[in-house]
Design a protein around this motif. Structure first.
Motif, PDB file in Angstrom:
ATOM      1  N   GLY A 212      42.395 -54.348  89.611  1.00 31.49           N
ATOM      2  CA  GLY A 212      42.053 -53.191  90.256  1.00 31.49           C
ATOM      3  C   GLY A 212      42.915 -52.930  91.592  1.00 31.49           C
TER       4      GLY A 212
ATOM      5  N   TRP B  69      37.671 -47.072  92.511  1.00 28.97           N
ATOM      6  CA  TRP B  69      36.410 -46.805  92.173  1.00 28.97           C
ATOM      7  C   TRP B  69      36.294 -46.624  90.593  1.00 28.97           C
ATOM      8  CZ3 TRP B  69      34.417 -42.402  89.428  1.00 28.97           C
ATOM      9  CH2 TRP B  69      32.840 -42.272  89.730  1.00 28.97           C
TER      10      TRP B  69
ATOM     11  N   LYS C 140      35.855 -49.960  89.063  1.00 34.58           N
ATOM     12  CA  LYS C 140      34.596 -50.682  89.352  1.00 34.58           C
ATOM     13  C   LYS C 140      34.611 -51.888  90.503  1.00 34.58           C
ATOM     14  CE  LYS C 140      32.206 -49.322  85.156  1.00 34.58           C
ATOM     15  NZ  LYS C 140      33.350 -48.597  84.690  1.00 34.58           N
TER      16      LYS C 140
ATOM     17  N   ASN D 286      33.860 -53.809  93.775  1.00 37.39           N
ATOM     18  CA  ASN D 286      32.713 -53.921  94.678  1.00 37.39           C
ATOM     19  C   ASN D 286      33.066 -53.317  95.976  1.00 37.39           C
ATOM     20  OD1 ASN D 286      33.840 -55.947  96.280  1.00 37.39           O
ATOM     21  ND2 ASN D 286      33.152 -57.535  95.035  1.00 37.39           N
ATOM     22  N   HIS D 287      32.066 -52.973  96.488  1.00 42.43           N
ATOM     23  CA  HIS D 287      31.816 -52.186  97.913  1.00 42.43           C
ATOM     24  C   HIS D 287      33.029 -52.888  98.814  1.00 42.43           C
ATOM     25  CE1 HIS D 287      30.712 -49.362 100.929  1.00 42.43           C
ATOM     26  NE2 HIS D 287      30.769 -50.361 101.713  1.00 42.43           N
TER      27      HIS D 287
ATOM     28  N   SER E 132      30.777 -41.722 100.048  1.00 43.44           N
ATOM     29  CA  SER E 132      29.546 -42.420  99.554  1.00 43.44           C
ATOM     30  C   SER E 132      28.173 -42.399 100.031  1.00 43.44           C
ATOM     31  CB  SER E 132      29.971 -44.188  99.572  1.00 43.44           C
ATOM     32  OG  SER E 132      30.256 -44.255 101.036  1.00 43.44           O
TER      33      SER E 132
END
Lengths: 125, 230
Positions: free
Chosen positions: A94, B114, B117, B119-120, B230
């Motif tokens: 990602g 995003w 997916k 993570n923050h 966000s």
């Protein structure tokens, strides 16, 4: 003799750059400016050069090797990759996709818009 | 504690590896995959792993180089001063292209991250990708990234831009040194600037300026952009 002079100019130039960096860092922390110290230092040196109207020999001698071998200075940060094995095995794909797609699109937008805006500007004049 | 001679050995190893890899890169006519930052780092990671030496010790040993990077940033003022006349004529299109590319860059990075997916923490770390390392770490503290991940993402972006950038720009028939410098400095900060200096001093000067403006712009807009998204 010439070697000695070169080394002297280089050291003096490094010292000037260092003073500018310290001054920049001081300004950034003292006035809580959200710009890094070295960048403020760069703007300071640029302003001083503009006022002087020429480049002092010492600065020219110090700047050339630093800028030609900037890549060497990035190596310590790049080696940091070795500490991120587990994190990158989870999120690496990602992260890589985000980096590649945004960088390539950004490059394209940048050069297209610059060419377009320059042409329009020329036709206005 | 690590001894001074020990530190010096790692510093010398780093400089020597860079020197050799630079020669290799030049002798092979600068192919992107032999970029000296990539080849040197891979070799040094190999040596560190083999010697079971920790990264944090290595980082302390080579702190002189990080100090040098800050001085190199200040030194960009010199080539920039040499280009002052050209800067005066093109500053408007220059700023328009730079700001638009910075915003597009941030939005695409956010959307892709995003979509995958992330993570923050990882997503916030990705957002700082095109900003020079010291600023990127400062911004990531504000928006909630991870400092060591940020350092690697920033370097990876820089190397990618420095490797792909000149090749892409050539295919898009961009020959103006100002445009080349602008694109490399805006998207891949210092590593792109180092690459631009190899193309021409003018390209390098404009890359350095773009790097500085992009860093300033991103530190101004990213924290508020993130709270809006966000």
């Amino acid at each position: 003799m010439e070697r000695f002079a070169r080394a002297w100019f280089f050291s003096l130039g490094i010292f000037i750059l260092w003073i500018a960096k310290v001054a920049g860092t001081y300004l950034a922390t003292h006035y809580a400016i959200a710009i890094p110290g070295p960048v403020i230092g760069m703007l300071l040196v640029f302003t001083i050069l503009t006022m002087l109207g020429r480049i002092p020999k010492a600065l020219a001698h110090a700047a050339a090797p630093l800028l030609n071998h900037m890549n060497l200075l990035f190596i310590p940060a790049a080696v940091g990759l070795m500490t991120l094995g587990t994190l990158l095995s989870e999120a690496g794909v990602g992260i890589a996709a985000a980096i590649i797609l945004s960088t390539v699109t950004g490059l394209w937008v940048c050069v297209r818009l610059f060419a377009h805006a320059s042409v329009r500007r020329k036709s206005e004049i | 504690m690590i001894s001074a001679t020990h530190s010096l050995v790692w510093l010398i190893i780093t400089c020597a590896t860079y020197g050799l890899m630079l020669r290799l890169y030049r002798r092979a006519h600068s192919p992107p995959y032999l970029h000296p930052v990539v080849t040197s780092s891979v070799l040094i990671i190999g040596v560190l792993t083999w010697q079971q030496h920790s990264y944090s010790d290595f980082k302390i040993s080579t702190s002189l180089l990080s100090e040098g990077l800050e001085l190199a940033t200040v030194a960009i003022a010199v080539p920039l001063y040499r280009e002052r006349k050209r800067l005066a004529t093109i500053w408007r299109p220059f700023l328009i292209a730079l700001s638009a590319a910075t915003v597009v860059n941030l939005i695409i990075a956010f959307m892709v991250g995003w979509g995958f997916k992330l993570n923050h923490t990882s997503l916030m770390s990705v957002m700082t990708k095109s900003v020079t390392t010291p600023v990127a770490i400062g911004i990531s503290d504000l928006i909630g990234g991870n400092a060591s991940l940020v350092a690697v993402i920033v370097i990876a972006t820089g190397i990618l831009g420095a490797m792909l950038g000149p090749w892409l720009l050539q295919r898009w028939r961009i020959e103006d040194p100002v445009a080349i410098g602008l694109a490399l400095g805006t998207l891949s900060h210092g590593v792109g600037t180092a690459r631009a200096f190899q193309i021409s001093p003018a390209a390098g000067a404009f890359a350095g300026l773009s790097m500085a403006i992009c860093a300033i712009l991103t530190s101004l807009i990213l924290p508020s952009l993130m709270s809006a998204l966000s």
